[in-house]
Design an enzyme around this catalytic site. Structure first.
Site, short mmCIF file in Angstrom:
data_model
loop_
_atom_site.label_atom_id
_atom_site.label_comp_id
_atom_site.label_asym_id
_atom_site.label_seq_id
_atom_site.Cartn_x
_atom_site.Cartn_y
_atom_site.Cartn_z
N ILE A 146 55.97 -5.05 -88.65
CA ILE A 146 55.03 -4.29 -87.82
C ILE A 146 53.97 -3.62 -88.69
CG2 ILE A 146 56.75 -3.88 -86.03
CD1 ILE A 146 57.24 -1.11 -87.29
N HIS A 180 57.11 -8.83 -83.30
CA HIS A 180 57.61 -7.50 -82.89
C HIS A 180 56.48 -6.47 -82.81
CE1 HIS A 180 61.83 -8.77 -84.47
NE2 HIS A 180 61.63 -9.16 -83.23
N CYS A 195 46.61 3.32 -70.12
CA CYS A 195 46.01 1.99 -70.14
C CYS A 195 44.64 2.00 -69.45
CB CYS A 195 46.94 1.01 -69.43
SG CYS A 195 46.27 -0.65 -69.33
N SER A 247 66.73 -11.56 -92.86
CA SER A 247 68.17 -11.80 -92.78
C SER A 247 68.48 -12.74 -91.61
CB SER A 247 68.92 -10.48 -92.62
OG SER A 247 68.49 -9.83 -91.45
N ASN A 274 64.61 -15.82 -100.42
CA ASN A 274 65.33 -14.56 -100.13
C ASN A 274 66.19 -14.17 -101.33
OD1 ASN A 274 67.01 -12.48 -98.81
ND2 ASN A 274 66.29 -13.37 -96.91
N GLU A 291 69.15 -13.26 -101.06
CA GLU A 291 70.56 -13.60 -100.80
C GLU A 291 70.65 -14.67 -99.72
OE1 GLU A 291 72.11 -9.85 -99.33
OE2 GLU A 291 70.62 -9.77 -97.74
#
Ligand code: NAD
Ligand code: ZN
Length: 264
Positions: free
Chosen positions: A112, A128, A160, A202, A226, A228
């Site tokens: 974000i 997101h 809005c 992840s 990554n 991991e």
């Protein structure tokens, strides 16, 4: 750097150079080198403070019940100012460069923090949402956050401009549905791509984690970068994992792609 990692970097560069429609899929791990902690990595926010995870499930309900209270709290979190001040790192710039070179066609991010855009990526899908915008959950309109700085400063509820409903941050909270537009565009990209470069996630947050799975089912190559192994590694959704820091590996991949192009 271990020679096996060097080989995988070369392999990824070749795969990218040979791809027709590559997309990147990124998570919080791509921004840790910009000083933004992730949630579930070794020094992630929730790894250190499991109570913070519980609280994060309550924010969307609070907005629905009491938008004023939501707005009093929304921007006060220390996490928010960390996000605002962060700068892109070499991993973000590497993806922007691959887009500039015509290789990566879209970046789908779960983040974000808007760091992909700050680094120069053009086609960014914020699965997101993002901190730079406000969104109406009733009519779907988005507005730049700065359009409402006065209301936010005076702790009034931003409304809005289309339908008059209370606005929230564009950021998608836990328990909140993914906005339909970005959901559809992201799945279209996952279905269309022939290579997905998955960086620093992840891959346990759904429906986002479905994207590499969709790409794989459609025959795309899936490459993970990554620290991991993840469920994508274990379930052999990814063809291979390049284990290490995204801020080191992605620029090296770009270097190798450039070498390949020079040779052509
Ligand atoms: P996650 O915290 O669940 O996982 C991050 C993954 O990246 C871990 O596997 C970790 O080992 C790895 N990682 C961390 N730093 C790395 C580095 N420098 N190099 C290579 N790998 C690294 O993150 P997620 O999968 O994105 O899911 C968390 C959710 O929280 C997302 O939906 C996202 O929206 C949100 N979030 C966003 C931000 C942000 O905007 N920067 C930060 C935290 C959380
Ligand atoms: Zn509206």
């Amino acid at each position: 750097m271990e020679s096996s990692i060097k080989d995988l970097i070369k392999r990824a560069a070749e795969d990218l150079a040979n791809s027709k429609y590559a997309v990147a899929f990124t998570g919080a791990g791509i921004s840790t080198e910009s000083g933004i902690p992730d949630f579930r990595g070794p020094s992630g926010i929730w790894t250190r403070d499991p109570e913070a995870e519980r609280r994060s499930y309550e924010i969307f309900g609070k907005f629905l019940r009491n938008p004023k209270e939501y707005w009093e709290e929304a921007l006060r979190s220390p996490f928010f100012s960390i996000l605002e001040q962060a700068k892109p790192n070499p991993a973000h710039y590497a993806l922007a460069e691959l887009e500039e070179m015509g290789i990566i066609k879209a970046v789908i991010t779960q983040n974000i923090d808007a760091l992909h855009q700050k680094a120069g990526s053009k086609n960014v899908l914020e699965f997101h949402g993002g901190i730079t915008k406000l969104r109406c959950i009733y009519c779907g309109c988005r507005f730049p956050r700065e359009d409402f700085s006065k209301e936010i400063e005076e702790k009034r509820i931003p409304m809005c401009k289309e339908c008059g409903s209370p606005l929230k941050m564009d950021v998608v909270y836990f328990t909140e549905p993914i906005p339909r537009d970005v959901y559809e565009l992201s799945f279209e990209e996952a279905m269309k791509c022939d290579l997905m470069l998955v960086c620093g996630t992840s891959a346990v947050v759904y429906p986002a984690a479905e994207l590499p799975r969709v790409a794989k089912r459609r025959g795309a190559k899936v490459i993970e970068v990554n620290f991991e192994e993840t469920p994508l590694t274990h379930e052999m959704i990814s063809d291979y994992l390049i284990e290490g820091k995204v801020g080191e590996i992605l620029p090296k991949i770009v270097e190798e792609v450039k070498k390949l192009r020079e040779r052509q």
